[in-house]
Design a protein around this motif. Sequence first.
Motif, PDB file in Angstrom:
ATOM      1  N   LEU A   1      -9.383   0.163   2.866  1.00 13.66           N
ATOM      2  CA  LEU A   1      -7.876   0.166   2.982  1.00 13.66           C
ATOM      3  C   LEU A   1      -7.265   0.542   3.951  1.00 13.66           C
ATOM      4  O   LEU A   1      -6.312  -0.151   4.614  1.00 13.66           O
ATOM      5  CB  LEU A   1      -7.495   0.990   1.573  1.00 13.66           C
ATOM      6  CG  LEU A   1      -5.950   0.430   1.030  1.00 13.66           C
ATOM      7  CD1 LEU A   1      -5.892  -1.054   0.547  1.00 13.66           C
ATOM      8  CD2 LEU A   1      -5.704   1.439  -0.152  1.00 13.66           C
TER       9      LEU A   1
ATOM     10  N   PRO B   1     -12.088   1.543  -1.215  1.00 16.92           N
ATOM     11  CA  PRO B   1     -10.940   2.411  -0.871  1.00 16.92           C
ATOM     12  C   PRO B   1     -11.019   2.610   0.712  1.00 16.92           C
ATOM     13  O   PRO B   1     -10.178   2.754   1.569  1.00 16.92           O
ATOM     14  CB  PRO B   1     -10.924   3.595  -1.633  1.00 16.92           C
ATOM     15  CG  PRO B   1     -12.230   3.802  -2.270  1.00 16.92           C
ATOM     16  CD  PRO B   1     -12.617   2.296  -2.532  1.00 16.92           C
TER      17      PRO B   1
ATOM     18  N   PRO C   1      -4.536  -5.378  -1.552  1.00 20.25           N
ATOM     19  CA  PRO C   1      -4.287  -4.062  -1.514  1.00 20.25           C
ATOM     20  C   PRO C   1      -4.969  -3.386  -2.883  1.00 20.25           C
ATOM     21  O   PRO C   1      -5.695  -2.446  -3.051  1.00 20.25           O
ATOM     22  CB  PRO C   1      -2.810  -3.935  -1.346  1.00 20.25           C
ATOM     23  CG  PRO C   1      -2.481  -5.006  -0.452  1.00 20.25           C
ATOM     24  CD  PRO C   1      -3.241  -6.099  -1.058  1.00 20.25           C
TER      25      PRO C   1
ATOM     26  N   ASP D   1      -1.337   6.266   1.683  1.00 24.08           N
ATOM     27  CA  ASP D   1      -2.332   5.542   2.317  1.00 24.08           C
ATOM     28  C   ASP D   1      -2.100   5.086   3.428  1.00 24.08           C
ATOM     29  O   ASP D   1      -2.857   4.202   4.044  1.00 24.08           O
ATOM     30  CB  ASP D   1      -3.015   4.593   1.100  1.00 24.08           C
ATOM     31  CG  ASP D   1      -3.295   5.349  -0.117  1.00 24.08           C
ATOM     32  OD1 ASP D   1      -4.018   6.505  -0.047  1.00 24.08           O
ATOM     33  OD2 ASP D   1      -3.357   4.599  -1.048  1.00 24.08           O
TER      34      ASP D   1
ATOM     35  N   VAL E   1       0.934  -1.086  -0.094  1.00 27.37           N
ATOM     36  CA  VAL E   1      -0.030   0.092   0.048  1.00 27.37           C
ATOM     37  C   VAL E   1       0.657   1.281   0.065  1.00 27.37           C
ATOM     38  O   VAL E   1       1.722   1.272   0.744  1.00 27.37           O
ATOM     39  CB  VAL E   1      -0.807  -0.073   1.302  1.00 27.37           C
ATOM     40  CG1 VAL E   1      -1.811   1.345   1.262  1.00 27.37           C
ATOM     41  CG2 VAL E   1      -1.913  -1.208   1.209  1.00 27.37           C
TER      42      VAL E   1
ATOM     43  N   LEU F   1      -9.004  -3.631  -3.004  1.00 23.25           N
ATOM     44  CA  LEU F   1      -9.616  -2.744  -2.286  1.00 23.25           C
ATOM     45  C   LEU F   1      -9.530  -1.464  -2.577  1.00 23.25           C
ATOM     46  O   LEU F   1     -10.426  -0.536  -2.620  1.00 23.25           O
ATOM     47  CB  LEU F   1      -9.226  -2.764  -0.468  1.00 23.25           C
ATOM     48  CG  LEU F   1      -9.376  -4.223   0.009  1.00 23.25           C
ATOM     49  CD1 LEU F   1      -9.150  -4.126   1.555  1.00 23.25           C
ATOM     50  CD2 LEU F   1     -10.884  -4.531  -0.224  1.00 23.25           C
ATOM     51  N   SER F   2      -8.288  -1.017  -3.172  1.00 23.40           N
ATOM     52  CA  SER F   2      -7.922   0.366  -3.588  1.00 23.40           C
ATOM     53  C   SER F   2      -8.723   0.693  -4.618  1.00 23.40           C
ATOM     54  O   SER F   2      -9.348   1.795  -4.698  1.00 23.40           O
ATOM     55  CB  SER F   2      -6.334   0.296  -3.958  1.00 23.40           C
ATOM     56  OG  SER F   2      -6.244   1.722  -4.410  1.00 23.40           O
TER      57      SER F   2
END
Length: 338
Positions: free
Chosen positions: A104, A101, A93, A59, A55, A96-97
């Motif tokens: 995350l 999001p 990662p 973030d 990630v 979900l991004s």
Amino acid sequence: MRFAPSDEQRELEAVVRQVLTDRCPPGTVRAGAGSAQVAALAESLAGLGVAGLLVAESDGGLGLDENHLVSVFEQIGYAAAPLPLTATLAVAPAVLSSGAPDLLVKLVEGGLTVGADPAVTGHVAFGSGVDLVLRGGFGGTGPIEILDVSDAAASTSPSVDVALDLTGYADARLVATVDDPQVVRLAWERGVLATSAELIGLSRRMLELTVEHVRAREQFGAPIGSFQAVKHHLATALLHLEFAAPVVAAAGFELAAGVPGRLRSLATAKALTSEAAHVVGRAALQCHGAIGYTTEYDLHLFLKRSWALESSWGSAAWHRAVLLEDLGVGLTGVRPAS
């Protein structure tokens, strides 16, 4: 090209190895899902921040790349860690991004455990207790569904690796569907890479256990490791392992660098590591004799995990078929389903 881990990779590898040595002895693997030992292991890994390995720093993650993923998963395989780390660290990662999001941050903080079912088999490895399941995307194509299973009905299935904790879920809540081809492909590539590295770690552990055994075990007044047949078995196993390991490292480098033709290295890596783990496991079992079959002996923990991973994220035959297609060589038989 200097084809060796960087100092940063070695430092990360050493930290992860120490945590796994302290928190994941064979007793923890045996304790299995829901045990205090596995919970303590998960907490320790979360404390390292490895969930945010891939990630971006913006973030809250570590902002590292797939070279580091290889280093970490070799250690995870060496310890046979009984957690859904491929899905949580490698696959989640990117998915979900793109699709959720808002989740995350929770993943990076270690507050989210994710399982994966890329082939849509209905079974999630290390699945009991996961919060999300990523379903679909096998082969890097098709959509990936993000399912919230925190309130879903769970059922377990028997597995050759009892620590694998195969779990199915009914009535899961769909959070989002990710159908961006680039994201789906990246998630698949990272899953394949992590599994390949894990197989390297498992193979190293099985080989080390076997070398220790044949040095100590005596027949006819001599260590069995001094017999030529045993030496040949172990030399063959070591050759398979040492040929496969650099290919995994190369695949990690190409994935991190975004090399266009990385599919070939990745498919070769999974095919070679699946076969290496099979050869090492067979040699280990033979050299241990009858005790290699027993559940009381540690070897079976690593052997059965390697059997499960040989066919996960694409078998050796499946990846060889992918490689042949990419090279433009016609298949003479039917392409394996997985």
